[in-house]
Design an enzyme around this catalytic site. Structure first.
Site, PDB file in Angstrom:
ATOM      1  CB  SER A 189      -0.946   0.012   1.201  1.00 30.48           C
ATOM      2  OG  SER A 189      -2.012  -0.872   0.968  1.00 30.48           O
ATOM      3  CE1 TYR A 219      -4.802  -1.310  -4.811  1.00 36.31           C
ATOM      4  CE2 TYR A 219      -5.166  -3.682  -4.830  1.00 36.31           C
ATOM      5  CZ  TYR A 219      -4.988  -2.503  -4.137  1.00 36.31           C
ATOM      6  OH  TYR A 219      -4.981  -2.511  -2.760  1.00 36.31           O
ATOM      7  CE1 TYR A 270      -5.011   1.599   4.212  1.00 35.03           C
ATOM      8  CE2 TYR A 270      -3.232   0.576   5.443  1.00 35.03           C
ATOM      9  CZ  TYR A 270      -3.772   1.004   4.258  1.00 35.03           C
ATOM     10  OH  TYR A 270      -3.071   0.840   3.110  1.00 35.03           O
ATOM     11  CB  VAL A 329      -0.024  -5.980   4.105  1.00 38.72           C
ATOM     12  CG1 VAL A 329      -1.270  -5.355   4.703  1.00 38.72           C
ATOM     13  CG2 VAL A 329      -0.170  -6.220   2.622  1.00 38.72           C
TER      14      VAL A 329
HETATM   15  O1  DON Z   1      -4.827  -4.999  -1.827  1.00 42.46           O
HETATM   16  C1  DON Z   1      -4.276  -5.444  -0.833  1.00 42.46           C
HETATM   17  O2  DON Z   1      -4.887  -5.948   0.093  1.00 42.46           O
HETATM   18  C2  DON Z   1      -2.770  -5.321  -0.746  1.00 42.46           C
HETATM   19  N1  DON Z   1      -2.200  -5.412  -2.065  1.00 42.46           N
HETATM   20  C3  DON Z   1      -2.356  -4.021  -0.149  1.00 42.46           C
HETATM   21  C4  DON Z   1      -2.895  -3.799   1.247  1.00 42.46           C
HETATM   22  C5  DON Z   1      -1.999  -3.020   2.125  1.00 42.46           C
HETATM   23  O3  DON Z   1      -0.807  -2.944   1.973  1.00 42.46           O
HETATM   24  C6  DON Z   1      -2.652  -2.409   3.296  1.00 42.46           C
HETATM   25  N2  DON Z   1      -1.635  -1.899   4.181  1.00 42.46           N
HETATM   26  N3  DON Z   1      -1.445  -1.856   5.303  1.00 42.46           N
END
Ligand code: DON
Length: 310
Positions: free
Chosen positions: A68, A194, A246, A264
């Site tokens: 993210s 994405y 978040y 993440v």
């Molecule tokens: O779309 C997703 O769930 C992951 N590619 C990215 C989510 C993410 O990194 C949230 N961060 N804390």
């Protein structure tokens, strides 16, 4: 008194020592199979000054999945694209107070994602890029390489494939957005872009360098290029502060007090305007999806430098 090289080196050693104590208390992101396999016993940190100085500690030159954190780069790209004028009609600028991949709010708020950093908002931003550029992924990668001043940055196709195969929740979000009239391009095309932006692999040093323009009013201290107007840098930083972690954003502001964006993959990029861009990385996450050791390292950094935006 300005911080000397010696001060910064000592502070980074303190950050690493304290942060490493958190390893073993969290969990790596296992909802993306390719990320579930990562060795959790890693910690890196890089700090880049707006004056061009750099300090690193630990695994700062190991590549990790930025996930993210990429949403900051795609927002910067959308805001300089031909679709820029419509961005804020399609995405809000408020913290969500919900998990980053929640569908609930999207349904009750008629397809207007709260902000560009939750998955729903980021998918809309990627839609803006997909509709306005012939090769959206190359545009995103090009911007990241330019911001990091590094041509070696790449997309980890194995991670992208893994996300694509397991991304039912993101697919649900994209289809809901489409049904609500807030997705223009083909759902599969937007999702493909994405997943690839999330799968960009970078080191702590790359990420910290790439965030330098946000710390330096839009100008890149290493290349001398102006990458965005100062007002845009200020506004992106405000979104980092209010939406970058978040539903953990309030606690992070309380503990650390620095605008930041997590992913993440275990990375957190942070900006102290006028001073530093920072990246910490350690794969184990707390229950909200933010790096445990990374958060602790930034907390120590803010305490020992006595720097924050407050
Ligand atoms: O779309 C997703 O769930 C992951 N590619 C990215 C989510 C993410 O990194 C949230 N961060 N804390």
């Amino acid at each position: 008194m300005p911080l000397t090289d010696r001060d910064l080196s000592t502070i980074l050693d303190d950050c690493a020592r304290e942060a490493r104590k958190e390893i073993g208390k969290g969990h790596v992101a296992d909802y993306i199979p390719a990320l579930a396999r990562i060795n959790p016993d890693q910690f890196g940190m890089a700090v880049c000054g707006v004056d061009g100085r750099e300090w690193v500690v630990g695994d700062s030159d190991s590549s990790f999945s930025i996930q993210s954190i990429s949403k900051v780069f795609t927002l910067a790209l959308a805001l300089q694209s031909p679709g820029a004028s419509g961005v804020w009609d399609r995405v809000g600028r408020e913290p969500s107070g919900n998990a980053f991949n929640s569908l609930v709010q999207l349904e009750s708020e008629q397809g207007l994602p709260r902000n560009p950093f939750i998955n729903a908002g980021a998918i809309v931003i990627t839609d803006v890029i997909t509709t306005h550029f012939v090769s959206p992924v190359l545009q995103i990668l090009g911007l990241v390489r330019r911001y990091a001043d590094c041509e070696d940055i790449y997309i980890d196709e194995e991670v992208a494939r893994s996300e694509e195969e397991s991304g039912h929740r993101n697919a649900a979000i994209a289809h809901l957005l489409k049904s609500q009239g807030n997705l223009v391009a083909d759902v599969d095309d937007v999702l493909a872009a994405y997943y690839r932006q999330c799968s960009i692999a970078m080191t702590c040093r790359d990420v910290a360098r790439a965030f330098l323009p946000l710390a330096a009013g839009g100008r890149h201290p290493l290349t001398g290029e102006t990458l965005m107007p100062a007002l845009r840098a200020k506004r992106i930083n405000s979104l980092l502060l209010t939406c970058g972690l978040y539903d953990g954003v309030g606690n992070f502001a309380f503990r650390v007090g620095i605008p930041a964006k997590s992913g993440v993959g275990g990375g957190i990029a942070a900006v102290i305007p006028g001073h530093f861009a920072i990246c910490v990385w350690s794969p184990e996450l707390d229950e909200l999806g933010n790096s445990l050791a990374g958060t602790r390292a930034l907390e120590i950094f803010a305490q020992e430098t006595n720097l924050s935006v407050f």
